[in-house]
Design a protein around this motif. Structure first.
Motif, PDB file in Angstrom:
ATOM      1  N   UNK A 107      -4.448 -13.961   4.479  1.00 56.98           N
ATOM      2  CA  UNK A 107      -3.312 -14.837   4.743  1.00 56.98           C
ATOM      3  C   UNK A 107      -2.524 -15.096   3.464  1.00 56.98           C
ATOM      4  N   UNK A 108      -3.216 -15.335   2.359  1.00 57.89           N
ATOM      5  CA  UNK A 108      -2.529 -15.558   1.079  1.00 57.89           C
ATOM      6  C   UNK A 108      -1.740 -14.317   0.678  1.00 57.89           C
ATOM      7  N   UNK A 109      -2.332 -13.146   0.866  1.00 51.61           N
ATOM      8  CA  UNK A 109      -1.630 -11.898   0.558  1.00 51.61           C
ATOM      9  C   UNK A 109      -0.404 -11.753   1.456  1.00 51.61           C
ATOM     10  N   UNK A 110      -0.572 -11.980   2.739  1.00 49.71           N
ATOM     11  CA  UNK A 110       0.546 -11.891   3.688  1.00 49.71           C
ATOM     12  C   UNK A 110       1.672 -12.843   3.298  1.00 49.71           C
ATOM     13  N   UNK A 111       1.318 -14.072   2.968  1.00 48.46           N
ATOM     14  CA  UNK A 111       2.343 -15.054   2.603  1.00 48.46           C
ATOM     15  C   UNK A 111       3.073 -14.663   1.314  1.00 48.46           C
ATOM     16  N   UNK A 112       2.351 -14.157   0.329  1.00 49.07           N
ATOM     17  CA  UNK A 112       2.978 -13.717  -0.911  1.00 49.07           C
ATOM     18  C   UNK A 112       3.925 -12.547  -0.695  1.00 49.07           C
ATOM     19  N   UNK A 113       3.450 -11.579   0.073  1.00 45.82           N
ATOM     20  CA  UNK A 113       4.274 -10.399   0.360  1.00 45.82           C
ATOM     21  C   UNK A 113       5.516 -10.802   1.150  1.00 45.82           C
ATOM     22  N   UNK A 114       5.344 -11.636   2.168  1.00 46.51           N
ATOM     23  CA  UNK A 114       6.491 -12.036   2.989  1.00 46.51           C
ATOM     24  C   UNK A 114       7.473 -12.911   2.208  1.00 46.51           C
ATOM     25  N   UNK A 115       6.969 -13.707   1.265  1.00 47.35           N
ATOM     26  CA  UNK A 115       7.873 -14.486   0.410  1.00 47.35           C
ATOM     27  C   UNK A 115       8.724 -13.543  -0.431  1.00 47.35           C
ATOM     28  N   UNK A 116       8.106 -12.510  -0.979  1.00 47.26           N
ATOM     29  CA  UNK A 116       8.853 -11.527  -1.769  1.00 47.26           C
ATOM     30  C   UNK A 116       9.862 -10.786  -0.894  1.00 47.26           C
ATOM     31  N   UNK A 135       7.591   3.023   7.138  1.00 47.92           N
ATOM     32  CA  UNK A 135       6.395   3.819   7.433  1.00 47.92           C
ATOM     33  C   UNK A 135       6.067   4.697   6.238  1.00 47.92           C
ATOM     34  N   UNK A 136       4.911   4.493   5.649  1.00 46.95           N
ATOM     35  CA  UNK A 136       4.491   5.290   4.501  1.00 46.95           C
ATOM     36  C   UNK A 136       5.231   4.991   3.215  1.00 46.95           C
ATOM     37  N   UNK A 137       6.043   3.941   3.197  1.00 41.30           N
ATOM     38  CA  UNK A 137       6.788   3.575   1.995  1.00 41.30           C
ATOM     39  C   UNK A 137       5.830   3.059   0.922  1.00 41.30           C
ATOM     40  N   UNK A 138       6.257   3.136  -0.327  1.00 38.45           N
ATOM     41  CA  UNK A 138       5.406   2.724  -1.447  1.00 38.45           C
ATOM     42  C   UNK A 138       4.977   1.269  -1.335  1.00 38.45           C
ATOM     43  N   UNK A 139       5.838   0.405  -0.822  1.00 36.22           N
ATOM     44  CA  UNK A 139       5.447  -1.001  -0.714  1.00 36.22           C
ATOM     45  C   UNK A 139       4.374  -1.185   0.350  1.00 36.22           C
ATOM     46  N   UNK A 140       4.443  -0.435   1.433  1.00 37.47           N
ATOM     47  CA  UNK A 140       3.410  -0.547   2.462  1.00 37.47           C
ATOM     48  C   UNK A 140       2.085   0.016   1.966  1.00 37.47           C
ATOM     49  N   UNK A 141       2.141   1.097   1.192  1.00 33.25           N
ATOM     50  CA  UNK A 141       0.917   1.628   0.581  1.00 33.25           C
ATOM     51  C   UNK A 141       0.328   0.612  -0.402  1.00 33.25           C
ATOM     52  N   UNK A 142       1.189  -0.051  -1.150  1.00 35.11           N
ATOM     53  CA  UNK A 142       0.720  -1.061  -2.103  1.00 35.11           C
ATOM     54  C   UNK A 142       0.047  -2.218  -1.367  1.00 35.11           C
ATOM     55  N   UNK A 143       0.641  -2.657  -0.269  1.00 30.61           N
ATOM     56  CA  UNK A 143       0.062  -3.746   0.517  1.00 30.61           C
ATOM     57  C   UNK A 143      -1.286  -3.321   1.085  1.00 30.61           C
ATOM     58  N   UNK A 144      -1.368  -2.107   1.588  1.00 33.99           N
ATOM     59  CA  UNK A 144      -2.624  -1.590   2.114  1.00 33.99           C
ATOM     60  C   UNK A 144      -3.701  -1.631   1.032  1.00 33.99           C
ATOM     61  N   UNK A 145      -3.360  -1.145  -0.162  1.00 31.15           N
ATOM     62  CA  UNK A 145      -4.329  -1.129  -1.262  1.00 31.15           C
ATOM     63  C   UNK A 145      -4.708  -2.547  -1.653  1.00 31.15           C
ATOM     64  N   UNK A 146      -3.736  -3.441  -1.782  1.00 29.59           N
ATOM     65  CA  UNK A 146      -4.041  -4.824  -2.151  1.00 29.59           C
ATOM     66  C   UNK A 146      -4.953  -5.481  -1.118  1.00 29.59           C
ATOM     67  N   UNK A 147      -4.759  -5.139   0.148  1.00 28.14           N
ATOM     68  CA  UNK A 147      -5.588  -5.761   1.184  1.00 28.14           C
ATOM     69  C   UNK A 147      -7.042  -5.292   1.118  1.00 28.14           C
ATOM     70  N   UNK A 202      -1.810 -14.140  -3.360  1.00 24.23           N
ATOM     71  CA  UNK A 202      -0.428 -14.557  -3.107  1.00 24.23           C
ATOM     72  C   UNK A 202       0.469 -14.108  -4.260  1.00 24.23           C
ATOM     73  N   UNK A 203       0.091 -14.474  -5.491  1.00 17.37           N
ATOM     74  CA  UNK A 203       0.923 -14.127  -6.644  1.00 17.37           C
ATOM     75  C   UNK A 203       0.943 -12.628  -6.914  1.00 17.37           C
ATOM     76  N   UNK A 204      -0.188 -11.972  -6.718  1.00 20.97           N
ATOM     77  CA  UNK A 204      -0.238 -10.530  -6.936  1.00 20.97           C
ATOM     78  C   UNK A 204       0.675  -9.811  -5.952  1.00 20.97           C
ATOM     79  N   UNK A 205       0.538 -10.136  -4.671  1.00 18.27           N
ATOM     80  CA  UNK A 205       1.389  -9.522  -3.645  1.00 18.27           C
ATOM     81  C   UNK A 205       2.848  -9.862  -3.850  1.00 18.27           C
ATOM     82  N   UNK A 206       3.124 -11.119  -4.168  1.00 20.01           N
ATOM     83  CA  UNK A 206       4.503 -11.559  -4.378  1.00 20.01           C
ATOM     84  C   UNK A 206       5.154 -10.807  -5.538  1.00 20.01           C
ATOM     85  N   UNK A 207       4.487 -10.790  -6.687  1.00 21.87           N
ATOM     86  CA  UNK A 207       5.066 -10.162  -7.879  1.00 21.87           C
ATOM     87  C   UNK A 207       5.272  -8.672  -7.722  1.00 21.87           C
ATOM     88  N   UNK A 208       4.272  -8.013  -7.185  1.00 22.59           N
ATOM     89  CA  UNK A 208       4.357  -6.563  -7.037  1.00 22.59           C
ATOM     90  C   UNK A 208       5.453  -6.171  -6.045  1.00 22.59           C
TER      91      UNK A 208
END
Length: 183
Positions: free
Chosen positions: A36-45, A17-29, A103-109
């Motif tokens: 879906x591509x973002x979700x898949x990249x993030x979940x792969x990471x 909750x409020x972690x930097x990765x969740x904030x990053x995902x929120x911003x990327x979205x 996908x790649x942006x979410x995955x790498x970050x």
């Protein structure tokens, strides 16, 4: 046996909750319509970092100095922030050019940001106390739920606020998150 799944799910979910990765995902979205591509990249990471935590436990922190991981993650966040601040908006699609491949942006970050993160370390500890397979499932489920919430909130924001304002705020937020790695 049920606690092997429930304890990591609840504790990692709360820690995110409020972690930097969740904030990053929120911003990327807010920067893509390819959720879906973002979700898949993030979940792969997340799957890779969680798997590494379980398989290697504290081995990562003994091989790669955590300050190098933190510096790399901080620089990556700052780079993304700067790119968001200087990029020109594509007014027709309201999507920034740097997220042509969410996908790649979410995955790498997320891959870099999660290395050595508190939830990864907690996962390694859980794996020493509980069934590692159930720990993996619990952690991934928690991260999936939190990621879906972050993406939904990002989509909600994108539908209500001008893209140029989102880009400036996102760029500043990414730079601040990146700078926090150096504190």
């Amino acid at each position: 046996m049920l606690q092997d799944l429930i304890v990591p799910l609840i504790l990692v979910g709360l820690a995110e909750l409020g972690d930097k990765t969740q904030l990053a995902i929120l911003v990327l979205s807010t920067k893509t319509k390819k959720y879906l591509a973002l979700l898949l990249g993030v979940m792969a990471a997340f799957s890779i970092t969680t798997g590494l935590a379980i398989i290697l436990g504290n081995f990562i922190s003994t091989v790669v100095p955590m300050e190098y991981v933190s510096i790399s993650a901080g620089l990556l966040f700052i780079l993304f922030g700067l790119l968001m601040l200087v990029s020109k908006e594509d007014e027709e699609t309201n999507v920034n050019p740097e997220l042509n491949n969410p996908f790649l942006t979410g995955f790498g970050l997320i891959l870099v940001a999660e290395m050595g993160d508190k939830t990864q370390i907690a996962t390694a500890v859980f794996a020493t106390q509980y069934d590692p397979y159930l720990v993996f499932i619990g952690v991934i489920l928690a991260l999936f739920i939190m990621t879906m919430i972050a993406i939904y909130i990002g989509q909600f924001i994108m539908d209500r606020i001008r893209t140029s304002i989102i880009s400036k705020a996102a760029g500043i937020l990414f730079i601040l998150i990146g700078a926090s790695f150096f504190i």
